[in-house]
Each structure stands twice: as C-alpha cells, then as structure tokens.
Design an enzyme around this catalytic site. Sequence first.
Site, mmCIF file in Angstrom:
data_model
loop_
_atom_site.group_PDB
_atom_site.id
_atom_site.type_symbol
_atom_site.label_atom_id
_atom_site.label_comp_id
_atom_site.label_asym_id
_atom_site.label_seq_id
_atom_site.Cartn_x
_atom_site.Cartn_y
_atom_site.Cartn_z
ATOM 1 N N ASP A 150 0.835 -1.201 0.000
ATOM 2 C CA ASP A 150 0.000 0.000 0.000
ATOM 3 C C ASP A 150 0.872 1.255 0.000
ATOM 4 O OD1 ASP A 150 -1.976 1.869 0.285
ATOM 5 O OD2 ASP A 150 -2.776 1.091 2.177
ATOM 6 N N HIS B 161 -0.530 4.158 -0.091
ATOM 7 C CA HIS B 161 -1.333 4.973 0.821
ATOM 8 C C HIS B 161 -1.410 6.441 0.421
ATOM 9 C CE1 HIS B 161 -3.053 5.758 4.956
ATOM 10 N NE2 HIS B 161 -3.512 4.529 4.716
ATOM 11 N N GLU C 77 -1.196 -0.543 -4.067
ATOM 12 C CA GLU C 77 -2.415 0.197 -3.734
ATOM 13 C C GLU C 77 -2.183 1.699 -3.636
ATOM 14 O OE1 GLU C 77 -5.570 0.409 0.013
ATOM 15 O OE2 GLU C 77 -4.573 -1.490 -0.477
ATOM 16 N N GLU D 132 -10.357 3.378 -2.011
ATOM 17 C CA GLU D 132 -10.928 3.563 -0.681
ATOM 18 C C GLU D 132 -11.388 4.998 -0.452
ATOM 19 O OE1 GLU D 132 -7.554 4.132 2.594
ATOM 20 O OE2 GLU D 132 -7.062 2.510 1.214
ATOM 21 N N ASP E 52 -15.048 1.306 -0.346
ATOM 22 C CA ASP E 52 -15.327 1.014 1.058
ATOM 23 C C ASP E 52 -16.835 1.058 1.249
ATOM 24 O OD1 ASP E 52 -15.819 1.455 3.908
ATOM 25 O OD2 ASP E 52 -13.654 1.726 4.091
ATOM 26 N N HIS F 296 -12.226 -2.145 0.581
ATOM 27 C CA HIS F 296 -11.468 -1.617 1.720
ATOM 28 C C HIS F 296 -12.305 -1.813 2.973
ATOM 29 C CE1 HIS F 296 -10.277 1.989 4.250
ATOM 30 N NE2 HIS F 296 -9.087 1.490 3.982
#
Length: 382
Positions: free
Chosen positions: A184, A186, A210, A236, A258, A285
């Site tokens: 990830d 992020h 990700e 997400e 999500d 997510h």
Amino acid sequence: MTVISRIETFLVPPRWLFVRIETDSGIVGWGEATCEGRSETVRAAVEQLSELLIGRDALRIEDHWQVMTKGSFYRGGPILASAVSGLDQALWDIAGKHFNTPVHQLLGGHVRDRIRMYGWVGGDEPNEVADQISAQLEVGLTAVKMNASGRMSPVASVAEIDGVIRRVAAARQVLGDHRDVAVDFHGRFSLANAKRVAPLLEPFRPFFLEEPVVPENTHLLREFTSSTTTPVSTGERLYSRQEFLPALQAGIAVAQPDLSHAGGITEVRKIAALAEVYEVQLAPHCPLGPLALAACLQVGFATPNFLIQEQSIGIHYNQGAEVLDYVVDKTPFKFVNGHIERLTGPGLGVEIDEAVVRAADKRGHAWRGPVWRHPDGSFAEW
C-alpha cells in the site's frame, strides 16, 4: 408495509459509527457509517437524512438511496456518502430479516462458498514486518497487506527507496511462493517516487500496489499503471461509480470501494458491475467494524468479480475495542484456510450485542488521524 419508526447512531470505540434502524414490525437493521476521523460529522448527517426515512417503507431501498444521494442540490463527498452507506446497510439488513434470508440471496444468490481474507501488517523494520506476518499466518491467513513506507519525501532518497525494498523482500521471504503480499503506497508517494519504486518491487511479485497517487490525482493513474507490470489498485477514497470510472479507464486491476464510504451495498454492487466491464476485480477496503465487514462479505458472496476481502480482526490499532466485541456469535467470522465461509444468517448475517453497543456509546471516541510533516515543517501525506 414495513415502516421505519426510529433511527439511532452509536459512536463506539475504537473509531466506528454504528447505525440502528427500527421498524414498526419490530425488525431492527444495523449498518456502519464510520468515516475515520470525521464520524461525529457523519452522525449529524445521518440525523438529517433520517428526516427522509422516518415513516417510510423500509423495503424501498433503491428509492431511499436515490433520494438520500440526490435529494439535495449539493451532493457527494465522504460525509454524505458515509451517512448514506450506514443507512443503506441497515436497510438491507432489515430486508434480509424481513424475508428471512441473507442479503446475498437478495442480490441474486451466492456465486462462491467462501471468501479469501487478508490482514494488515505494519512494521518499520524488516524484522518487525516478518514477525507481524508470521502472526497473521498463525491465525490462518494466506495473504497480507503492508505499507510501502512511512513519511516519504517528494523526491525520495536512496535510503527511503532501499527501505521499501528491504521490507517487501522480508515479507516475501516469510510468505514464500504460495502466499501473497499487497503493498500500500497509501497516497504517500509522489508520482515520480511511485514510478521509481514500482519496477524495483516487481521481483517480489506483489499481489497489487495500492493507491499510488492521492485520489484527487486520478488523472495521473494511467501514467503509473503503464509503468509497471504489477496489478494496481485504488478506491478507498472514491465514493461513486462516477469517481471510479476514470480509475477504471486508467487501467487499474483492482477496485477497492469502502462499503461504509461509497454508498453502501447499493452503490458498491453497481461499482462492481461497472468494474466487471473493464475486467477489474473487487477487493473492498475494510479496516473497520463487524457491520462493515459483514456488508462486504454479503456483496462478495454475490459478486462474480470479487477477489479478496480486507479485515481488521486483531489489528494493533484497534485500541479500546475489538471487531468481534460487539457481536453475539463470533463463529461466522472464523478463518478457515484463509477464508470466511458463506454467511447463512438473515440480513447481514451478524447479530449485534445491543447492550454492549449502548454501553460503548456512552464512552464514545474522538479518533483522529495523525498529521505528519516533512523535516522542513511542511505537510506530509499520511
């Protein structure tokens, strides 16, 4: 007609917001409207949206979704979408209980018998990564996800880049060739850093990379996906089909909406169908609570292009409460060979311990994400 008579919210540790919808027939539905760091604001949005639902037929889920998302001139965003998500999940829970069947049956029936799960591991040093992955393997998982880095300079140093490589290498050594690690970014990486690091990770065969860029820079995704052979994921912080479309067109391989942020079960099912057109897999997510996880699983059992499910059972940052602390029966969430077996209970398939939830709401929480800064004092992405 099953009439909605009451709507309540519960701000429960460690950082979640539960929604409870009661009907005049006595059926109660639960959902999760958590928006990490902004749940108090979402709570107010749920209260306002309740004006549109009280006195209405709970089984008109699609109509309620349309009105909640489009009934105001100003639309969209994480606060409104999270509020809608929790209410939508609760309405699906009511529908399943009304018809005495799991939600996935109402979505067309199951297309799989079990769903593969993964857990998140932290660790700033290779040995910490190895230890945390070993712990996840011990509880029966066959896949993990790790952060690529902590704070990352806009143009990374050799030490920062090498740190990423060492940690992922340590993960691969523990996992071997038959288990998976997702990495990830992020949203912490600049596009330049992401493009520089991705080829260096290819020998370790990540499951996916990700969120290589922040969601407001989705227009840069195509440049990244074309720079690596590793599957790319994001989503997400995307809240609708319209926001996912450019990411799908940019060549992502895995969509990660999500269910507590992206319009609940109703919208994520549509995102999944749109993703299928682009041969993109769904991997929602979900570092959240039991209701969000149950909603994800219900979608997963009925969705052909479903890949894997994130979950946060036992995760280190759940301070003050655990995922399963709020459920009466924990057995439906048991890992079996890295999977969760198909949920068979009505609605979302999870029974909430209401007394525990009400007591936890009295404690509440005020969870906030950290604010990071670079050495020169400027803001850094978390």
